[in-house]
Structure formats: structure tokens, C-alpha cells
Design an enzyme around this catalytic site. Structure first.
Site, mmCIF file in Angstrom:
data_model
loop_
_atom_site.group_PDB
_atom_site.id
_atom_site.type_symbol
_atom_site.label_atom_id
_atom_site.label_comp_id
_atom_site.label_asym_id
_atom_site.label_seq_id
_atom_site.Cartn_x
_atom_site.Cartn_y
_atom_site.Cartn_z
ATOM 1 N N LYS A 171 -33.312 22.249 11.227
ATOM 2 C CA LYS A 171 -32.982 20.832 11.374
ATOM 3 C C LYS A 171 -32.190 20.612 12.650
ATOM 4 C CE LYS A 171 -28.542 20.806 8.944
ATOM 5 N NZ LYS A 171 -27.775 20.318 7.782
ATOM 6 N N ASP A 210 -23.085 14.602 0.939
ATOM 7 C CA ASP A 210 -22.392 13.338 1.184
ATOM 8 C C ASP A 210 -23.341 12.170 0.910
ATOM 9 O OD1 ASP A 210 -20.783 11.275 2.010
ATOM 10 O OD2 ASP A 210 -20.234 12.150 3.924
ATOM 11 N N GLY A 233 0.781 -1.224 0.000
ATOM 12 C CA GLY A 233 0.000 0.000 0.000
ATOM 13 C C GLY A 233 0.813 1.274 0.000
ATOM 14 N N THR A 278 -29.597 14.591 4.336
ATOM 15 C CA THR A 278 -30.012 15.936 4.739
ATOM 16 C C THR A 278 -30.765 16.646 3.622
ATOM 17 O OG1 THR A 278 -28.078 16.124 6.175
ATOM 18 C CG2 THR A 278 -29.204 18.162 5.573
ATOM 19 N N GLN A 329 -14.556 18.274 10.333
ATOM 20 C CA GLN A 329 -13.959 18.133 11.664
ATOM 21 C C GLN A 329 -13.089 19.356 11.947
ATOM 22 O OE1 GLN A 329 -12.401 14.171 12.632
ATOM 23 N NE2 GLN A 329 -13.391 13.356 10.792
#
Length: 326
Positions: free
Chosen positions: A203, A235, A47, A239, A106
Site C-alpha cells: 500500500k 481508526d 472545561g 485501510t 506521531q
């Protein structure tokens, strides 16, 4: 992109593309009127990634473009290795072109013992040798402050809004933010599209379960209107699909979805095909395949990236590319 300085310095500009989205790298090179620098990139059996540039990079103004698509972590590592190779090859300046900034969600700690991974990405790029970052529609503006150096935060809004204005009648149209946090962005869209009215979907988001959001109600009048529902990224589609349902229940006539980054993980295609939206519009900051989609339109981001690279290379003003949007 003509001029004596461009011609005189053309040999110093070198463009490199990772394997995350080679078509985007080729498109940017074509816009600039140059060739991608030949690069050997391969994976070892365990890898590990091997990179070698087939031309000298000494003294060059190097631009390394990579789309952080799946496998994201591999693509992040590949860009870091490419930057390290340029630094060790004595490139004069290295700019990381990061159309879709990885780990952007994040960007802060919600609770104790959590990382700020978006800051870590900025640190990794800096340590690898990047002098500058170019990104498109960061999830939050504060990410610009994570990098100790210039960050050019470009915007895809003109690309998306120009397409929408050309295709749709803006009369009887409302711009809708998917949540209260994006109302400021929605205001810019509303002004650009012709001083349109605003609405947003209230929401709640779970801090324990990723990608779990519940759309509750619409704040604003959408009954009988065409809604332009916008977000920076989609994504899994939960939503946005939920927001389309809420808008339809509130009497919206039509819903057009627009986003810069079409991540489209897992069930996104099925959800968005079935949600009742008239069209989903995105860009190719991440590689896209329209096969299997009922209503997906992909707009090119290469012209914006090429103009940005040109301004940086010429030591011009990147700000002029998005004046009036700040």
C-alpha cells in the site's frame, strides 16, 4: 493471585480509574480482587477538570488506568491531573496504565516543522509524576524509549490468537499483514497460529492527508484461503476495508480481521460492515459498543492488565507474561 506477600501488602496497592472507560477499571479491579479507590471527578463550566481522591494515598503503590478514547485530549489531561494528585498526596510509586497510547502514530518527523507528539506524551506523564508506564501493543516499539523509566509493553496477541484458534479451523489459513511494516508481527502471529503461511498487502500512504491509504496488491498466495488480517489499531477503517477488497479480488475465500485497538472513528462501522469480512475481532482497550455492528467481537483486556499490575506490585517479572513473543 494468592500468596503471603500479596495478602500482607494488599492495602498498599491502590487502583484508580479515569472516566475514559470506567467499565475497564471495574473489570481490572475485579480481576485483582480489590475495589477502585473512590474518586471525585468533575468538570468546571470552562472545561477544567477537578480530581480528588476520597482516601489517603500516602505510601501507596498507585496504578492509574485511563482509556484515551474520545475526547482524547480531555482524557489525557485527566490522567495527568490524577497522577499529579497522587504525587502531591505522597504516593510511593505511580504507574500509568495506558492501554491505548495516545498520539502513537506521531512517533517521528516525516518532514520539517513537525512535532514528535508520542514523545511529548511520555514527557508529560513523567513530569506529572508517573514512575512507570504500562501500555498494550504500542504502534511502534521505539515509543518505549521515549519515557525515562520502566515501560511494560504488553501484547494482546495471545488473547486474539487463542480466540481465533478456538473458533476457526487453521487449515488452509494465511496470516496477512496490512502493509510491509507489520510483517514481523505477522510472522509471530503465523507461528502462534500453527506455522501458517504469510502474505502482505502492498500500500501507499499519503503524508499530506491523514487516514488516506491506497491498498494496491497482495504479495503472497491467498487464493482459496481464509485470511487472518491483523493490525494494531483500526481508526476510520479505510485501510483495512481496502485490504479486504484487495484480498477478495486476489481470490481469498474468507477474511477475519483482528486488531488490538478498535478506535473506529467516523465511517469505520459502515465501512467494516460493508467490506465483506467474516468477523472483526478487537479488545476493550478502548470502550466498545457492538450495537449496529454485523460482525464485531470484543475480547477483554482486563485479565492481562490485572496480571501485569500484580507482577509490578510484587516486584515480579512482567516478562514472564509474554515470554516467547519478543
Amino acid at each position: 493471585m494468592s500468596g503471603s506477600s500479596w495478602s500482607d501488602n494488599k492495602k498498599a496497592l491502590m487502583l484508580f480509574s479515569g472516566r475514559g472507560n470506567p467499565a475497564l477499571g471495574e473489570a481490572v479491579a475485579k480481576e485483582l480482587g480489590i475495589e477502585l479507590t473512590p474518586t471525585t471527578a468533575r468538570d468546571f463550566a470552562n472545561g477544567e477538570i477537578f480530581i480528588r481522591f476520597e482516601e489517603s494515598v500516602r505510601g501507596s503503590d498507585a496504578f492509574v488506568i485511563q482509556s484515551h478514547t474520545q475526547p482524547m485530549n480531555k482524557n489525557v489531561m485527566e490522567q495527568l491531573i490524577m497522577i499529579d494528585a497522587l504525587k502531591r498526596g505522597s504516593a510511593k510509586r505511580i504507574t500509568a496504565i495506558v492501554p491505548f497510547y495516545p498520539y502513537a502514530r506521531q512517533d517521528k518527523k516525516h518532514r520539517g516543522r513537525e512535532p514528535i507528539s508520542a514523545r511529548l506524551i511520555a514527557d508529560l506523564l513523567k513530569v506529572a509524576g508517573a514512575d512507570r508506564i504500562v501500555a498494550v501493543d504500542l504502534h511502534t516499539d521505539q515509543i518505549q524509549g521515549f519515557f525515562d523509566g520502566p515501560v511494560d509493553h504488553m501484547h494482546a496477541m495471545p488473547i486474539l490468537t487463542d480466540y481465533i484458534k478456538e473458533k476457526y479451523d487453521m487449515a488452509n489459513t494465511v496470516v496477512v499483514s496490512p502493509d510491509a511494516g507489520r510483517v514481523k508481527t505477522a510472522e509471530k502471529w503465523a507461528n502462534t497460529l500453527g506455522d501458517l503461511p504469510l502474505a502482505f498487502v502492498h500500500k501507499t500512504r499519503s503524508i499530506d492527508v491523514a487516514n488516506q491509504v491506497v491498498a494496491n496488491r497482495v504479495v503472497g498466495d491467498v487464493a482459496g484461503h481464509t485470511c487472518v488480517l491483523l493490525d494494531d489499531m483500526i481508526d476510520t477503517g479505510g485501510t483495512i476495508a481496502g485490504a479486504v477488497g484487495v484480498l477478495k479480488e486476489a481470490g481469498a475465500k474468507d477474511v477475519i480481521i483482528a486488531c488490538t485497538h478498535g478506535v473506529f472513528s467516523g465511517p469505520a462501522r459502515e465501512r467494516l460492515n460493508a467490506c465483506g469480512a467474516r468477523e472483526i475481532i478487537t479488545t476493550d482497550t478502548l470502550p466498545q459498543n457492538t450495537e449496529g455492528w454485523d460482525n464485531l467481537t470484543v475480547l477483554p483486556i482486563a485479565p492481562l492488565l490485572a496480571k501485569t499490575i500484580h507482577e509490578i506490585f510484587e516486584n515480579g517479572s512482567v516478562t514472564t507474561l509474554f515470554e516467547g513473543q519478543a
